[in-house]
Design a protein around this motif. Structure first.
Motif, PDB file in Angstrom:
ATOM      1  N   LEU A 205       0.822  -1.212   0.000  1.00 47.40           N
ATOM      2  CA  LEU A 205       0.000   0.000   0.000  1.00 47.40           C
ATOM      3  C   LEU A 205       0.859   1.266   0.000  1.00 47.40           C
ATOM      4  O   LEU A 205       0.493   2.271  -0.610  1.00 47.40           O
TER       5      LEU A 205
ATOM      6  N   LEU B  58       1.973   1.689  -3.572  1.00 48.58           N
ATOM      7  CA  LEU B  58       0.834   2.111  -4.377  1.00 48.58           C
ATOM      8  C   LEU B  58       0.470   3.573  -4.086  1.00 48.58           C
ATOM      9  O   LEU B  58       0.145   4.337  -4.998  1.00 48.58           O
ATOM     10  N   THR B  59       0.549   3.974  -2.831  1.00 41.54           N
ATOM     11  CA  THR B  59       0.260   5.360  -2.446  1.00 41.54           C
ATOM     12  C   THR B  59       1.284   6.319  -3.045  1.00 41.54           C
ATOM     13  O   THR B  59       0.930   7.393  -3.536  1.00 41.54           O
TER      14      THR B  59
ATOM     15  N   ALA C  53       0.465   6.640  -6.691  1.00 38.67           N
ATOM     16  CA  ALA C  53      -0.753   7.436  -6.872  1.00 38.67           C
ATOM     17  C   ALA C  53      -0.487   8.907  -6.574  1.00 38.67           C
ATOM     18  O   ALA C  53      -1.026   9.784  -7.241  1.00 38.67           O
ATOM     19  N   TRP C  54       0.331   9.178  -5.580  1.00 40.30           N
ATOM     20  CA  TRP C  54       0.667  10.562  -5.219  1.00 40.30           C
ATOM     21  C   TRP C  54       1.412  11.241  -6.362  1.00 40.30           C
ATOM     22  O   TRP C  54       1.131  12.394  -6.695  1.00 40.30           O
TER      23      TRP C  54
ATOM     24  N   VAL D 175      -6.362   9.153  -6.889  1.00 44.70           N
ATOM     25  CA  VAL D 175      -6.797   8.595  -5.620  1.00 44.70           C
ATOM     26  C   VAL D 175      -7.363   7.175  -5.806  1.00 44.70           C
ATOM     27  O   VAL D 175      -7.423   6.408  -4.853  1.00 44.70           O
TER      28      VAL D 175
ATOM     29  N   ILE E 118      -5.266   4.172  -4.563  1.00 47.85           N
ATOM     30  CA  ILE E 118      -5.237   4.070  -3.098  1.00 47.85           C
ATOM     31  C   ILE E 118      -6.519   3.418  -2.594  1.00 47.85           C
ATOM     32  O   ILE E 118      -6.489   2.521  -1.745  1.00 47.85           O
TER      33      ILE E 118
ATOM     34  N   GLY F  98      -6.468  -0.218  -3.512  1.00 47.19           N
ATOM     35  CA  GLY F  98      -5.479  -0.921  -2.703  1.00 47.19           C
ATOM     36  C   GLY F  98      -5.963  -1.173  -1.284  1.00 47.19           C
ATOM     37  O   GLY F  98      -5.786  -2.271  -0.748  1.00 47.19           O
ATOM     38  N   VAL F  99      -6.590  -0.173  -0.681  1.00 48.70           N
ATOM     39  CA  VAL F  99      -7.117  -0.343   0.678  1.00 48.70           C
ATOM     40  C   VAL F  99      -8.255  -1.369   0.679  1.00 48.70           C
ATOM     41  O   VAL F  99      -8.341  -2.216   1.572  1.00 48.70           O
TER      42      VAL F  99
ATOM     43  N   THR G 294      -4.252  -3.673  -9.653  1.00 50.83           N
ATOM     44  CA  THR G 294      -4.079  -2.256  -9.313  1.00 50.83           C
ATOM     45  C   THR G 294      -2.614  -1.845  -9.381  1.00 50.83           C
ATOM     46  O   THR G 294      -2.282  -0.756  -9.832  1.00 50.83           O
ATOM     47  N   SER G 295      -1.712  -2.733  -8.952  1.00 45.30           N
ATOM     48  CA  SER G 295      -0.288  -2.388  -8.970  1.00 45.30           C
ATOM     49  C   SER G 295       0.281  -2.419 -10.380  1.00 45.30           C
ATOM     50  O   SER G 295       1.293  -1.774 -10.654  1.00 45.30           O
TER      51      SER G 295
END
Length: 131
Positions: A68, A71-72, A75-76, A81, A84, A87-88, A117-118
């Motif tokens: 995570l 991934l964050t 995404a940042w 968003v 994220i 992923g959560v 997602t990754s």
């Protein structure tokens, strides 16, 4: 309109999520059918069999935090968003499916969502020409 898998950022994202796959797929030691297989595999490697049950939840949680985090960061950088959130949701599905409900379907859905997602090429909201 495909995307190339050789991108460095996508490879780093996938490599960060890969330990989750291994940790989440570790079965619990209570499976009587698994004991002989583990004993044989570990014995062939010269390792004595040990009870790893107390380490499954912390190992899985640590691997999820690393995935995570990666991934964050991705995404940042791309000002998104959605990765994220996905992923959560995938991490929650993995934890709930593996340890609370013991649902293989939920576990595998979470793992698949996290891997996709990754690997997905999240585009930046701001075009690169205007950044």
């Amino acid at each position: 309109m495909g995307f190339k898998l050789a991108s460095g950022e996508r490879q780093k994202g996938f490599l960060a999520a890969a330990p989750v796959l291994g940790a989440a797929l570790l079965p619990k030691v209570v499976c009587a059918a698994c004991w002989p297989a583990y004993t044989a595999a570990l014995g062939a490697a010269g390792i004595e069999f040990f009870d790893y049950t107390p380490y499954i939840i912390p190992l899985t949680s640590f691997a999820l935090v690393v995935a995570l985090g990666s991934l964050t960061l991705l995404a940042w950088r791309r000002q998104r968003v959605v990765p994220i959130i996905l992923g959560v949701a995938a991490a929650m599905a993995i934890i709930i499916g593996k340890f609370i409900l013991e649902s293989d379907l939920m576990l595998y859905a979470g793992l698949g969502t996290l891997m996709i997602t990754s690997l997905f090429p999240w585009r930046s909201k701001v075009p690169s020409c205007c950044a």
